[in-house]
Design an enzyme around this catalytic site. Structure first.
Site, PDB file in Angstrom:
ATOM      1  CE1 TYR A 141      -4.375  -1.094  -0.270  1.00 14.64           C
ATOM      2  CE2 TYR A 141      -3.356  -3.000   0.770  1.00 14.64           C
ATOM      3  CZ  TYR A 141      -4.404  -2.434   0.069  1.00 14.64           C
ATOM      4  OH  TYR A 141      -5.484  -3.214  -0.299  1.00 14.64           O
ATOM      5  CD  GLU A 157      -6.897  -5.835   0.909  1.00 11.76           C
ATOM      6  OE1 GLU A 157      -5.659  -5.804   1.104  1.00 11.76           O
ATOM      7  OE2 GLU A 157      -7.466  -5.137   0.045  1.00 11.76           O
ATOM      8  NE  ARG A 196      -4.953 -13.729 -16.996  1.00 14.24           N
ATOM      9  CZ  ARG A 196      -3.754 -13.169 -16.972  1.00 14.24           C
ATOM     10  NH1 ARG A 196      -3.134 -12.996 -15.809  1.00 14.24           N
ATOM     11  NH2 ARG A 196      -3.166 -12.788 -18.095  1.00 14.24           N
ATOM     12  CD  GLN A 197      -8.177 -13.254 -10.144  1.00 10.70           C
ATOM     13  OE1 GLN A 197      -8.349 -12.532 -11.122  1.00 10.70           O
ATOM     14  NE2 GLN A 197      -6.996 -13.376  -9.547  1.00 10.70           N
ATOM     15  CE1 TYR A 198      -9.525 -19.027 -16.141  1.00 10.56           C
ATOM     16  CE2 TYR A 198      -7.715 -19.451 -14.622  1.00 10.56           C
ATOM     17  CZ  TYR A 198      -8.167 -19.080 -15.871  1.00 10.56           C
ATOM     18  OH  TYR A 198      -7.268 -18.745 -16.861  1.00 10.56           O
ATOM     19  CB  SER A 199     -16.425 -19.206 -11.301  1.00  7.15           C
ATOM     20  OG  SER A 199     -16.574 -17.817 -11.424  1.00  7.15           O
ATOM     21  CB  VAL A 240     -16.953 -19.109 -19.788  1.00  3.93           C
ATOM     22  CG1 VAL A 240     -16.639 -17.655 -19.473  1.00  3.93           C
ATOM     23  CG2 VAL A 240     -16.131 -20.059 -18.928  1.00  3.93           C
ATOM     24  N   PRO A 262     -20.115 -20.325 -12.322  1.00  4.50           N
ATOM     25  CG  PRO A 262     -20.453 -18.029 -11.962  1.00  4.50           C
ATOM     26  CD  PRO A 262     -19.825 -19.012 -12.918  1.00  4.50           C
TER      27      PRO A 262
END
Length: 399
Positions: free
Chosen positions: A95, A137, A206-209, A269, A273
């Site tokens: 930060y 966080e 990367r983010q994937y559900s 895609v 979710p």
């Protein structure tokens, strides 16, 4: 707490931020990555190239400035971003770096208009905003680590199985290398995957559900081949290979306390979710009425249809599939689908009770269109939930 003078100055900068916000955030990222290239191991480089990340950051800075006297108004957004930060590994020590280069960028872009009073006010304001993120966080990191089966940051998993679901989408079944039980997750959440791609200077995240319900001995993601990392998952990794993932995160989750009818609307895609939500709701709330609507190009691009049809054997589940370009085989076969697009008349015919909980997932343009259609049915704004894949742009900026 900020003094009244600081609050007044910050609010006075909102118009200039609206005018120059993306220029400021673009300069911010350029300068920060120039001096701290190690941060490219965390930030999504594709989003940097597409400039979507700078738009998202500009929106966040403007929202923070506009609500600087009532930061409680943006806590839901802070939590949403906090989930992503925890998932990818943003730490408190990052930060001050961000603050330094944000202030440099503001001064660079605004020039003499960025008076000492303005810069001092923004330094104070950033400190308050950063503390809000760090506090939220911190709690998220502790929850992820201390939950049963939880862990800190990233953990190695093995690809136990790869299964092709459609022309573009493949499912990956992931099991922990240490064979320990997996923590529960909430239907709708995602994981971050960290990979090292050959000939790439930096790691990619990367983010994937999660595309199956909780309670299994694996996590499943169903990935569309559409980019550097997803292509590497499809073509570069095989069963038995190892990847690192973070614990499940995200606030686009099913509300099991609600007894309202459930309407799940997805495209492409975006089904991932929704599959988790569908299966979980059938398991935990078998009496809850569910309408599952999914749009795809045609059956060749329709992933996980068989799982939806299996769930639809339950009397509380109804389905509707929409193909915009059905094949001749689709038309000649016994598949049940609506040809064309999801429109107002289509939804009116399907949704008898508009007092429902709506969950929408797909491309930004799809979500914007569906949000508008559902709102026009008379649905309450607080009943409409959506997940945008990518940087969190405002709905108005998503097309």
């Amino acid at each position: 707490m900020l003094d009244n003078k600081t609050i007044e100055i910050i609010k006075s900068t909102v118009p200039v931020l609206q005018q120059h916000g993306e220029t400021i955030t673009g300069r911010f990222y350029d300068r920060m990555f120039q001096d701290h290239p190690e941060l490219l191991n965390i930030f999504n480089q594709t989003n940097q190239k597409k400039k979507t990340q700078r738009t998202a950051l500009a929106n966040a800075v403007i929202a923070a400035a506009a609500n600087i006297d009532q930061l409680g108004n943006i806590i839901p957004v802070v939590k949403q971003i906090g989930h992503k930060h925890r998932s990818i590994g943003i730490k408190p020590e990052h930060y001050p770096i961000v603050g330094k280069y944000l202030l440099i960028a503001i001064k660079d872009v605004l020039g003499d208009a960025a008076t000492p009073d303005i810069m001092q006010a923004w330094e104070k304001a950033y400190g308050v905003i950063a503390d809000a993120f760090i506090g939220i966080e911190k709690d998220m990191y502790e929850q992820a680590e201390e939950q049963a089966g939880g862990w800190k940051e990233y953990k190695p998993f093995v690809i136990a199985k790869k299964e092709r679901e459609s022309k573009e989408i493949t499912s990956f079944y992931l099991k922990p290398e240490d064979s320990k039980p997996l923590p529960e997750f909430q239907a709708g959440q995602y994981i971050s995957i960290k990979v090292r791609i050959p000939d790439s200077e930096y790691t990619h995240i990367r983010q994937y559900s999660l595309s199956d319900m909780p309670g299994k001995d694996y996590y499943r993601i169903s990935v569309k081949k559409d980019g550097v990392v997803s292509s590497y998952l499809h073509d570069g990794l095989q069963e038995g290979d190892s990847i690192e993932i973070s614990a499940p995160a995200g606030d686009f989750v099913l509300d099991h306390a609600s007894q309202k009818d459930l309407v799940l609307i997805s495209a492409g895609v975006g089904i991932t979710p929704m599959i988790s939500m569908l299966k979980t709701s059938v398991s935990k709330q078998p009496e809850r009425q569910i309408l599952f609507i999914h749009a795809a190009k045609n059956s060749e691009y329709h992933a996980l249809r068989h799982e939806v049809e299996e769930a639809a054997k339950h009397s509380a589940v109804k389905t509707a599939f929409v193909y915009r370009e059905p094949t001749e085989e689709d038309r000649a076969g016994d598949l049940h689908f609506h040809e064309g697009q999801i429109d107002q008349q289509f939804l009116k015919e399907l949704i008898a009770n508009t007092d429902a909980d709506y969950y929408i997932c797909g491309s930004p343009s799809f979500i914007t269109a569906m949000h508008k259609l559902v709102s026009e049915l008379g649905s309450a704004p607080e009943s409409i939930h959506y997940e945008l894949f990518g940087p969190q742009l405002s709905l108005a900026q998503s097309v």
